[in-house]
Design an enzyme around this catalytic site. Sequence first.
Site, PDB file in Angstrom:
ATOM      1  N   THR A 198      30.589 -20.781  25.815  1.00 29.22           N
ATOM      2  CA  THR A 198      30.206 -22.152  25.477  1.00 29.22           C
ATOM      3  C   THR A 198      29.932 -22.948  26.741  1.00 29.22           C
ATOM      4  O   THR A 198      30.653 -22.832  27.723  1.00 29.22           O
ATOM      5  CB  THR A 198      31.363 -22.817  24.715  1.00 29.22           C
ATOM      6  OG1 THR A 198      31.652 -22.019  23.571  1.00 29.22           O
ATOM      7  CG2 THR A 198      31.004 -24.217  24.286  1.00 29.22           C
TER       8      THR A 198
ATOM      9  N   GLU B  66      34.803 -20.029  16.734  1.00 26.80           N
ATOM     10  CA  GLU B  66      34.357 -18.891  15.911  1.00 26.80           C
ATOM     11  C   GLU B  66      33.384 -19.329  14.815  1.00 26.80           C
ATOM     12  O   GLU B  66      33.428 -18.796  13.702  1.00 26.80           O
ATOM     13  CB  GLU B  66      35.551 -18.191  15.255  1.00 26.80           C
ATOM     14  CG  GLU B  66      36.240 -17.199  16.123  1.00 26.80           C
ATOM     15  CD  GLU B  66      35.306 -16.102  16.598  1.00 26.80           C
ATOM     16  OE1 GLU B  66      34.421 -15.702  15.836  1.00 26.80           O
ATOM     17  OE2 GLU B  66      35.465 -15.677  17.749  1.00 26.80           O
TER      18      GLU B  66
HETATM   19  C1  FAD Z   1      40.514 -24.575  21.322  1.00 27.89           C
HETATM   20  C2  FAD Z   1      39.155 -24.049  21.634  1.00 27.89           C
HETATM   21  C3  FAD Z   1      39.026 -22.891  22.375  1.00 27.89           C
HETATM   22  C4  FAD Z   1      37.760 -22.403  22.722  1.00 27.89           C
HETATM   23  N1  FAD Z   1      37.680 -21.265  23.494  1.00 27.89           N
HETATM   24  C5  FAD Z   1      36.446 -20.831  23.913  1.00 27.89           C
HETATM   25  C6  FAD Z   1      36.323 -19.700  24.790  1.00 27.89           C
HETATM   26  O1  FAD Z   1      37.313 -19.088  25.172  1.00 27.89           O
HETATM   27  N2  FAD Z   1      35.111 -19.325  25.203  1.00 27.89           N
HETATM   28  C7  FAD Z   1      34.004 -19.960  24.791  1.00 27.89           C
HETATM   29  O2  FAD Z   1      32.918 -19.578  25.192  1.00 27.89           O
HETATM   30  N3  FAD Z   1      34.057 -21.036  23.943  1.00 27.89           N
HETATM   31  C8  FAD Z   1      35.261 -21.494  23.513  1.00 27.89           C
HETATM   32  N4  FAD Z   1      35.345 -22.584  22.667  1.00 27.89           N
HETATM   33  C9  FAD Z   1      34.128 -23.331  22.265  1.00 27.89           C
HETATM   34  C10 FAD Z   1      33.737 -23.121  20.799  1.00 27.89           C
HETATM   35  O3  FAD Z   1      33.211 -21.866  20.628  1.00 27.89           O
HETATM   36  C11 FAD Z   1      32.718 -24.208  20.377  1.00 27.89           C
HETATM   37  O4  FAD Z   1      33.341 -25.453  20.463  1.00 27.89           O
HETATM   38  C12 FAD Z   1      32.241 -23.975  18.957  1.00 27.89           C
HETATM   39  O5  FAD Z   1      31.362 -22.876  18.919  1.00 27.89           O
HETATM   40  C13 FAD Z   1      31.491 -25.190  18.355  1.00 27.89           C
HETATM   41  O6  FAD Z   1      30.358 -25.464  19.095  1.00 27.89           O
HETATM   42  P1  FAD Z   1      30.109 -26.897  19.736  1.00 27.89           P
HETATM   43  O7  FAD Z   1      31.336 -27.350  20.423  1.00 27.89           O
HETATM   44  O8  FAD Z   1      28.835 -26.811  20.475  1.00 27.89           O
HETATM   45  O9  FAD Z   1      29.906 -27.874  18.490  1.00 27.89           O
HETATM   46  P2  FAD Z   1      28.526 -28.508  18.017  1.00 27.89           P
HETATM   47  O10 FAD Z   1      27.644 -27.427  17.513  1.00 27.89           O
HETATM   48  O11 FAD Z   1      28.008 -29.409  19.042  1.00 27.89           O
HETATM   49  O12 FAD Z   1      29.043 -29.349  16.783  1.00 27.89           O
HETATM   50  C14 FAD Z   1      28.929 -30.767  16.705  1.00 27.89           C
HETATM   51  C15 FAD Z   1      28.545 -31.161  15.281  1.00 27.89           C
HETATM   52  O13 FAD Z   1      27.213 -30.707  15.047  1.00 27.89           O
HETATM   53  C16 FAD Z   1      27.142 -30.045  13.804  1.00 27.89           C
HETATM   54  N5  FAD Z   1      26.134 -28.980  13.869  1.00 27.89           N
HETATM   55  C17 FAD Z   1      25.757 -28.237  14.942  1.00 27.89           C
HETATM   56  N6  FAD Z   1      24.805 -27.351  14.593  1.00 27.89           N
HETATM   57  C18 FAD Z   1      24.579 -27.538  13.272  1.00 27.89           C
HETATM   58  C19 FAD Z   1      23.712 -26.925  12.328  1.00 27.89           C
HETATM   59  N7  FAD Z   1      22.889 -25.957  12.691  1.00 27.89           N
HETATM   60  N8  FAD Z   1      23.751 -27.374  11.043  1.00 27.89           N
HETATM   61  C20 FAD Z   1      24.587 -28.366  10.677  1.00 27.89           C
HETATM   62  N9  FAD Z   1      25.413 -28.971  11.535  1.00 27.89           N
HETATM   63  C21 FAD Z   1      25.405 -28.565  12.816  1.00 27.89           C
HETATM   64  C22 FAD Z   1      28.523 -29.470  13.596  1.00 27.89           C
HETATM   65  O14 FAD Z   1      28.776 -29.344  12.209  1.00 27.89           O
HETATM   66  C23 FAD Z   1      29.415 -30.527  14.219  1.00 27.89           C
HETATM   67  O15 FAD Z   1      29.710 -31.494  13.253  1.00 27.89           O
HETATM   68  C24 FAD Z   1      36.593 -23.080  22.290  1.00 27.89           C
HETATM   69  C25 FAD Z   1      36.738 -24.231  21.502  1.00 27.89           C
HETATM   70  C26 FAD Z   1      37.992 -24.725  21.178  1.00 27.89           C
HETATM   71  C27 FAD Z   1      38.096 -25.978  20.346  1.00 27.89           C
END
Ligand code: FAD
Lengths: 659, 659
Positions: free
Chosen positions: A136, A411
């Site tokens: 990420t 995930e």
């Molecule tokens: C505790 C924790 C540990 C983590 N550990 C790791 C790690 O070890 N390595 C790593 O690489 N990552 C890690 N992550 C990151 C994690 O994989 C991401 O936060 C997750 O995939 C969600 O992506 P984002 O943060 O970009 O959310 P976003 O996609 O930006 O979500 C924001 C909003 O947009 C909406 N949205 C986005 N796309 C769509 C769509 N296509 N349709 C409808 N709605 C949408 C979502 O519903 C949400 O409401 C971790 C996260 C947490 C919270």
Amino acid sequence: MNPDLKAERAGASFDPKALTPHLYGGQARLERFNAVRRLIEEDPVFRVDDYYFASREERYTRAMEKTSRLVQLVKQHNLSEEESIVMRLCIREQLPLGLHWVMFIPAIKGQGTPEQQKKWLPLAQSLRIVGTYAQTEMGHGTFLRGLETTATYDPATKQFVLHMSDHGPHAFIVQIRDLDSHKPLPGVSVGDIGPKLGYDSMDNGFLKLDHVRIPRDQMLMKFAQDPKPSPVWIHVWSPERPDDFAQVSESGAYTRPPNTKLSYGTMIYVRSVMISDAARHLQAATTIAIRYGVVRRQSLLEETASKETQVLDYNSSQQQLFPLLGWAYACHFAGQHLIKMYQDLQASLNRADLSMLEYVHGTTTGLKALVTTIASEGLETCRKACGGHGYSRFSGLPDFYQDYVPACTYEGENNVMKLQCARYLVKCFRQAAKGRNLAPEMSYIGQATKPSHTSKPLNLDGPDAWLHWKIQSRVLEAKACLSLAAAVRELDRQLGSTSKGKAWNNAAEPLSAAALEHSQVVMLRLLEGGIATPSIADTARRALESLRSLLALKLIQAQAPALQLANLLSAMDVQHLSTAVTKLLAVVRRDAVALVDAFDLSDHFLNSALGRYDGQVYEALYAAAQKSTLNATPVTRAVQEHLQPLMKFSRAMLGMPKL
Amino acid sequence: MNPDLKAERAGASFDPKALTPHLYGGQARLERFNAVRRLIEEDPVFRVDDYYFASREERYTRAMEKTSRLVQLVKQHNLSEEESIVMRLCIREQLPLGLHWVMFIPAIKGQGTPEQQKKWLPLAQSLRIVGTYAQTEMGHGTFLRGLETTATYDPATKQFVLHMSDHGPHAFIVQIRDLDSHKPLPGVSVGDIGPKLGYDSMDNGFLKLDHVRIPRDQMLMKFAQDPKPSPVWIHVWSPERPDDFAQVSESGAYTRPPNTKLSYGTMIYVRSVMISDAARHLQAATTIAIRYGVVRRQSLLEETASKETQVLDYNSSQQQLFPLLGWAYACHFAGQHLIKMYQDLQASLNRADLSMLEYVHGTTTGLKALVTTIASEGLETCRKACGGHGYSRFSGLPDFYQDYVPACTYEGENNVMKLQCARYLVKCFRQAAKGRNLAPEMSYIGQATKPSHTSKPLNLDGPDAWLHWKIQSRVLEAKACLSLAAAVRELDRQLGSTSKGKAWNNAAEPLSAAALEHSQVVMLRLLEGGIATPSIADTARRALESLRSLLALKLIQAQAPALQLANLLSAMDVQHLSTAVTKLLAVVRRDAVALVDAFDLSDHFLNSALGRYDGQVYEALYAAAQKSTLNATPVTRAVQEHLQPLMKFSRAMLGMPKL
Ligand SMILES: Cc1cc2nc3c(=O)[nH]c(=O)nc-3n(C[C@H](O)[C@H](O)[C@H](O)COP(=O)(O)OP(=O)(O)OC[C@H]3O[C@@H](n4cnc5c(N)ncnc54)[C@H](O)[C@@H]3O)c2cc1C
Ligand SMILES: Cc1cc2nc3c(=O)[nH]c(=O)nc-3n(C[C@H](O)[C@H](O)[C@H](O)COP(=O)(O)OP(=O)(O)OC[C@H]3O[C@@H](n4cnc5c(N)ncnc54)[C@H](O)[C@@H]3O)c2cc1C
């Protein structure tokens, strides 16, 4: 032992001790697990009495200390892989090396060539190197194609420069710290991302790479050596899959992988782990809330009563907690089933048989969203059911929630997961409408395509008829079909007037609802499947069946008006349903404590003043409070430095009467 | 300024700056509040850059420091009571002296005799003494009659011995610490209860009294001197009211108060404050999630799009966030209205007119439960809508949730509140069934008693007909009546076969549902009332009306099958409803940023990397992370002490290849 808790245990209809082994794969396995658990719980490094008083730095440091001790114990007692996983699960804490074990090593196993595996696995397994999984970016999590970090291959030096590419995400092994000093290498900025809602024991990190060069063979490219790769376990943070099996040749030629779907199989494993994790959390929270619910007496249910009521006797407590207890069992059995499903899938993929893939992928996306939502919200429900004491960290419940809830986000973010599941369901619907056969688990969807006027109400002959699984599953399926049909109707209406992307977006709500409804059907089937395990004693089975019935009927009740409107239930059916629920609440009430005792979670693991096996909750709360750091001195520093001067000044100015 | 956020502001249909003054009582008041806010935000003591890095001890100490500075500022600038309350609200932290101001002083004002007030108020107001409010015991919170601490009057010494009584709860002033040393007095054990889910800045305490003696005149007994007491503001932690106005004479004679309901009036004030508090929290959370939602781009809504989609354009984000934005406004107006209602009630009670009492009490119990549930769950919804970054405390959202959620428990546990509201509703129903007149706000309940077969569907002539408040309020009322009628039916069925206590308990679920439905009706009326404020400009009013319509229609949509089944809506009505919702989402989308900008919450207050006015979210997140205490050294102590030895040992044993 608290007398109320004792009475509950005496009055249960079955012996929880006889059920426990069947939850954990038999007596022999349970005993092995218990031996491992004792290793942890009897070791002073793993004591939990400092857990609630530690600062973030202390939590992190202690977690590292525990990790180090864990590694020693595994070696010392020559524990198997499975035993060492059980050992990790006994520690109720996110371990700073967690990602090393569940992501870094599996990524090398899953995506590395034999050479790469040979080189890196022994180093990682012996902890000569420690890895993480950094996928990420600040700007991208869900949408992997949008990642901005790039890797450019420089054929002259046979190196990748981590800076620029347009082939989609790939996995690289990048050394970021010096082996001796552990300091970041040149071009690498790395650090902790700061405090979070939970996960205090983890230093989740940020990483910046500035033209960092790595040798070509540190791109994981299994496919180069292995034209028919077996899909393997690899932890992935997103619904979109990296091209695990692409390759770059020495001269710099890029080859796409043959079938990106091959790596889908691997996600199933992760999801099964996540569902088991939901189970463990729900088991813990229901254990705490239900034990406390029989110890806590508050208010009078009847004005004339001589004793206050056990709060678990309030209908509102039961309505909230018992379905969660049902979900705790459902998740438990579902987690176990998914592991088997994963193994079957692996086997079939190795035979180049892709027939299971779609069902498994389509369904587990929905399960992930449903289960993480129910578990995380359920943890807070259990906490609130404990009234004011639930707000104390000594209840155990705040920490369970804070550490669990990010499962809704990682995930595959849940909104996105539901929509992915819905895509699969719509595809099934369209195929069924064309008369094609669906995977057996999905054939029930056929109903959704039938015209609604042909439906007939159940017309059950009494409340007890609702207790049959056949009836329950039939109505659960009908309910899911109703929801899917409505979603497809809305989607088609939208498709008639706008672009495809907008139409799917505008129909997101009914589509997501359909995904959850389908997931409920699957979960309840898995619960029923688990209960049917032949080895479970009849008394325990009957208690579990009542729990399943209650959960199923509550789910049906929530949609009763829609089912009645669709002529699937009669008004009388709905009336009987309500009577059956009232009866079942009383049945489950009798066995509630036995049903949580059967999870056999230790006081050490629960670390809860309210959930103790012996029910001595007030003594435990009071004793724990004495240890609060703010009680170290009779007057706190804050009062001495800021409050006392103010009060003394005021008294000096205005005078002070004798009190 | 982030360009996306700039574009949103340019494209709004109204000017938020013109709306803000109308939310805060006019331009003049707003300017006074802003002046107070500047005093806080420009003072280094109130800086917030250390907020997310402080341990619990540091949070508590800093909060005490802020409290002390606040007191100085109030004095120095000669601020009014109202201004000093505004000042406290600018500090986003539970202040350790909070209970002194909102409970201790009001309790003396409300329950003390003129003599007692004369003695204690100046001491408390000048901070020569500092008080708290200790009512809940380990074993009793909800059920006040069950309290076990007792006070025995000893006529010989004219003292109370805090040990034994059976007259129900009373309020006493008890000195627990020495005036000079601040140490606990003999017989007093007092301390911090330990860490909680939130409230880190507060030392919520435990207290044990061992035969502590206090003079008779430290029992608050206003009624002794004042036979017609005016009910006054006093903070009470429970639905059951202490006998505020009882008295004990010198000789030890106990007199019951004339009407325990008199003190009900005072709860309304507390509930209005709680609803305003819900408003402030929802305003903050929607501000953060909506601003971030236009800055954050993720995934492609259309595969062919050249830019990733702003996440606020996803239907699932809108469906979750926009109703919460509607609730933020509804709570804002409701809080203001309840203050007025409280004043009217006071006035009528002073005229010995009890006619308003029942409606106000019965309704605000339900409002308390509805509003605290929506706000607390809404805070988590906003957090999750920010994806992974929402889990960082730098988003601001974890802390808002942790500090807000106990509102579901204190001031009357929500399950209990819903049942109290339901009791009132059932009473209204029975009166209406007998043809009696109800309070005008409740007269709509009459419908619930009509036979259902007489109902006719709306048969609206198109989606736009759903945009009228008249239609919305009519259907909201019908929906509440449907729910109440069902609850009464179930209650009566239960009453036919079991005891009264059990019958109410068995019917708890439909009764609670009816309470929430009624509360929705009231909240939406108050929202509509607020929007109708004549001074609001037409452009802003139109935007607010769309928001109200969206909220109302979403509530109706959630019960559409039941409404259709009851023949209150036709299938076509439901279809139009769905079309109207889709349209409204787009309308609200356009003004979403303006609607949160109008709340005018400062960056200082939000303390959120994601919710900043300028939208520079990634820069802010990255900068904040640099300050993490774990980044103070390039290698943490945990790694040095526990991980490096392990790794080095392993390398020494097994050898280490050059990487
Ligand atoms: C505790 C924790 C540990 C983590 N550990 C790791 C790690 O070890 N390595 C790593 O690489 N990552 C890690 N992550 C990151 C994690 O994989 C991401 O936060 C997750 O995939 C969600 O992506 P984002 O943060 O970009 O959310 P976003 O996609 O930006 O979500 C924001 C909003 O947009 C909406 N949205 C986005 N796309 C769509 C769509 N296509 N349709 C409808 N709605 C949408 C979502 O519903 C949400 O409401 C971790 C996260 C947490 C919270
Ligand atoms: C942050 C915080 C600050 C507080 N500050 C103060 C303070 O300053 N001074 C003070 O005196 N107190 C304070 N309290 C205590 C607070 O008032 C009580 O926690 C609250 O009244 C709930 O009571 P309880 O804890 O006894 O919950 P319980 O009543 O024990 O609730 C436990 C469960 O029983 C159920 N239940 C109980 N009675 C009934 C019933 N009749 N019908 C149906 N269900 C029922 C509830 O729904 C709940 O699920 C504070 C609490 C918190 C969380």
